[in-house]
Design an enzyme around this catalytic site. Structure first.
Site, short mmCIF file in Angstrom:
data_model
loop_
_atom_site.label_atom_id
_atom_site.label_comp_id
_atom_site.label_asym_id
_atom_site.label_seq_id
_atom_site.Cartn_x
_atom_site.Cartn_y
_atom_site.Cartn_z
N GLU A 118 -9.77 5.80 3.09
CA GLU A 118 -10.63 4.72 3.58
C GLU A 118 -9.72 3.52 3.80
O GLU A 118 -8.67 3.42 3.18
CB GLU A 118 -11.72 4.38 2.56
CG GLU A 118 -11.30 3.40 1.46
CD GLU A 118 -10.22 3.94 0.53
OE1 GLU A 118 -10.11 5.16 0.42
OE2 GLU A 118 -9.49 3.14 -0.08
N SER A 178 1.72 -9.72 -0.79
CA SER A 178 1.47 -8.28 -0.73
C SER A 178 1.50 -7.67 0.66
O SER A 178 1.64 -6.46 0.79
CB SER A 178 0.12 -7.98 -1.38
OG SER A 178 -0.89 -8.75 -0.75
N LYS A 223 0.82 -1.22 0.00
CA LYS A 223 0.00 0.00 0.00
C LYS A 223 0.85 1.27 0.00
O LYS A 223 0.45 2.29 -0.54
CB LYS A 223 -0.94 0.00 1.21
CG LYS A 223 -2.03 -1.06 1.14
CD LYS A 223 -3.05 -0.75 0.06
CE LYS A 223 -4.23 -1.72 0.09
NZ LYS A 223 -5.12 -1.52 -1.07
#
Lengths: 279, 406
Positions: free
Chosen positions: B121, B388, B99
């Protein structure tokens, strides 16, 4: 624009006052109560009805309208039933324009062509679809105009002079000026700013300009109506309905009369508006 | 349904209106349109600005820790007895997931646009943590919207965000998951449009977000491609990643899309099974619709109302998917398959015990698919999987599910 919408704006202008546009959520809290509310609105002084179509994810609405949508969905409301509300209302009232207001997905899933045919048959005059900006006009706006249904666009404080012509390009019926950046049901901004914004929009278009977001009382309606062609009231009506319900969300004897009383007051407000402007 | 003709390149999208075939677009309230157009201008300028690229690479190398390693999972490969399995170790990035790649890119854009406040969010909290991190690093206040259910099941990340100085606002609407957090973030944005930059965490939302987030995440696939050629002298036969909104997946897929010999599989959250409503398999069990600014595959009912969905993994618990994935599915370039909660949970334990890596529950879905496929493939074949995120945030959820007393 439908003849009905044009006629209504002309008639009200001849009375020397702004139109009163009233919003409520179709199916809140149930179909029959909703129909009774809709029928009561013109009798209490509403000139145009915005009929809300419930959606599970109303991104541009505040808590009051979100909850109204949830109540309606819980009560079994669908787009098909909202069209049925319009059709039933239209059987008894041929003069009051109906504008459906909601989000695109239920219409997209219903099918655009089928939706427009059914909306015409139900006597719907206009559409406000919150998440379809001019960049998306091919989706629904252009097909709706071809069927004679108005596509009413929201202009906001972020719609500057550069953007305004794009927003107005395919708009018909009226322009809905959202008096603030924000969600429905927020506080009302300074009336002099609103008057300035209405003037700015009117310098770009001959369409009537109605102002909404934050109009709660007859006094608000009077002040805003001094500069605008129309005043839109939504959250205040939805709150009035909510406050009349039982704890588990059912209608009571007070539901329809409560809306009537509120709208009667708002109607007195718009009828005093031009007097206020002349003071 | 007729298969659309094969395009010259699978990497050319979106068109100037932000469309990937019928998917994508800009379905937002008028209030947001001027801002979205400004963002698009700024993004177009930044893309071709060497100074922007240099700053991104500098922060990538010294703040995120790029390039992330490509790791040959020797024991897992031996255990499964088939294809060689490589992980792209995005879980080793600063903040513990992919991210951060996107957050660094977007906060640089926010600064260029003169924005003074960041909102985001989050589902699993990985994007929230990455947003709070870059906001701290660049000295901007940050508000993170997070579903109330997720606040509870991802408590460690909530604490991290608060320590980083972000305000975490729990959202109680709906099931209190990612969809509801996104609605609330959009409401904040509409209200504070002048000052606020909305840092969307996945490759979804109105154009230009899907393209922009993809481009910030494509560093994963670009690096992996070079690293694989160095390690094996060739490209992998299969690339696998988990898909919620789909940012880690599009990041690793995109650089491989035009390589014919590379099969690509996206793994959706099958939850408790596709028979009922308790899953988040938007492509395998949904249909096209319009939500959160784009047209894409959604879980919805016959009236166009969006369903809530369910996944064991908060990061996959979203009833939609990025529009480019929707297009890649329809055009047949990428295959999308579901993995159930219990399969992901098993994969989580397998990796932890065999390789000493605790994966997040999101890539555990991708891993479960790898575990299914590897034994059926030849020993000379190669699988590349995007690992990830790390699983520290999930240990309490998993502990509870496995009945390990606390």
């Amino acid at each position: 624009m439908t003849a009905r919408m044009e006629q209504r704006f002309a008639d009200v202008a001849a009375e020397g006052r702004p139109v009163l546009v009233t919003y409520f959520m179709g199916g809140d809290p149930d179909f029959e109560t909703s129909l009774a509310i809709m029928r009561a609105l013109p009798k209490a002084g509403a000139d145009i009805i915005e009929l809300g179509v419930p959606f599970s994810d109303p991104m541009a609405d505040g808590p009051a309208i979100q909850l109204a949508g949830q109540r309606a969905l819980k009560g079994g409301q669908t787009l098909a039933k909202t069209l049925e509300l319009a059709r039933r209302f239209r059987m008894e009232d041929q003069g009051t324009p109906i504008v459906l207001m909601g989000y695109y997905n239920p219409i997209y899933i219903y099918g655009v062509e089928r939706f427009l045919a059914d909306a015409v048959a139900a006597g719907v005059d206009g559409l406000i679809v919150v998440d379809l900006p001019p960049e998306m006009d091919d989706e629904l706006c252009i097909p709706a105009l071809a069927k004679g249904i108005s596509f009413i666009r929201l202009a906001t404080p972020t719609t500057d002079d550069r953007r305004l012509p794009k927003v107005l390009e395919n708009t018909s019926g009226f322009v809905y000026y959202v008096s603030m950046t924000g969600i429905t049901g927020s506080a009302l901004p300074d009336p002099s700013l609103i008057a300035g914004a209405v003037g700015r929009i009117k310098s770009h278009t001959d369409l009537p300009v109605c102002v909404g977001f934050g109009v709660k009382t007859a006094e608000h309606a009077r002040v805003i109506g001094a500069s605008a062609d129309g005043v839109v009231v939504g959250t205040a009506i939805v709150n009035q309905i909510a406050s009349s319900l039982t704890e588990d969300g059912h209608a009571t004897e007070a539901t329809v009369p409560g809306v009537e009383a509120l709208v009667r007051g708002l109607s007195a407000g718009v009828r005093a508006a031009r007097l206020a402007a002349a003071e | 349904m007729n298969q659309p003709p094969r395009p010259n390149s699978f990497r050319a999208g979106p068109d100037e209106d932000g469309r990937f075939g019928i998917f994508g677009g800009r379905f937002v309230a008028e209030t947001l349109m001027p801002l979205i157009l400004d963002l698009q201008d700024e993004w177009n300028k930044a893309k071709s600005d060497p100074a922007f690229k240099a700053e991104l690479e500098e922060l990538g190398a010294h703040y995120i820790g790029r390039p992330s390693p490509l790791y040959f999972a020797e024991r897992l490969t031996a255990e499964l007895g088939g294809a060689k399995i490589y992980f792209k170790r995005e879980e080793l990035n600063h903040t513990g997931s992919h991210k951060i790649n996107n957050c660094i890119g977007q906060i640089l854009l926010a600064k260029r646009m003169g924005k003074t406040r960041i909102i985001a969010e989050t589902g699993a909290g990985q994007h929230g943590v990455a947003s709070a991190t870059v906001a701290a690093r660049f000295g901007l206040p940050c508000v993170v919207y997070m579903g109330a259910t997720d606040v509870e099941r991802q408590a460690p990340n909530v604490f991290r965000m608060k320590l980083l100085g972000a305000e975490v606002k729990p959202v109680t609407a709906g099931h209190g998951t990612l969809k509801d957090a996104m609605n609330e973030a959009l409401r904040d944005w509409v209200t504070n449009v002048d000052s606020t930059y909305y840092l969307i965490g996945t490759a979804a939302g109105p154009h230009p977000y899907p393209e922009m987030v993809r481009d910030f995440q494509a560093v994963i696939g670009q690096e992996a491609k070079e690293q694989m050629i160095k390690a094996e002298g060739r490209l992998p036969d299969l690339v696998v990643a988990a898909v919620g909104g789909g940012s880690n997946a599009i990041g690793i897929f995109h650089p491989f899309l035009d390589d014919d010999g590379v099969r690509i599989v996206g793994v959706e959250a099958g939850g408790k099974g596709l028979g009922g409503d308790e899953h988040c398999a938007s492509i395998t069990a949904g249909s096209p619709g319009v939500l959160h600014g784009n047209r894409t595959y959604l879980l919805q009912d016959g009236d166009g109302q969006i369903k809530e969905g369910h996944s064991i993994s908060a990061g996959l618990d979203y009833p939609g998917i990025g529009p480019e994935h929707a297009w890649l599915n329809d055009i047949g370039r990428v295959e999308y398959v579901p993995i159930m909660d219990h399969e992901a949970l098993e994969a989580f334990q397998t990796l932890t015990r065999l390789e000493g890596i605790i994966p997040a529950l999101e890539p555990s879905h991708a891993l479960a698919e790898v575990i299914k496929r590897a034994p059926k493939m030849g020993k000379d074949e190669i699988i590349l999987m995007n690992l990830s995120g790390r699983g520290d945030k999930d240990i309490f959820t998993v502990g509870k599910l496995l009945g390990m007393g606390q």
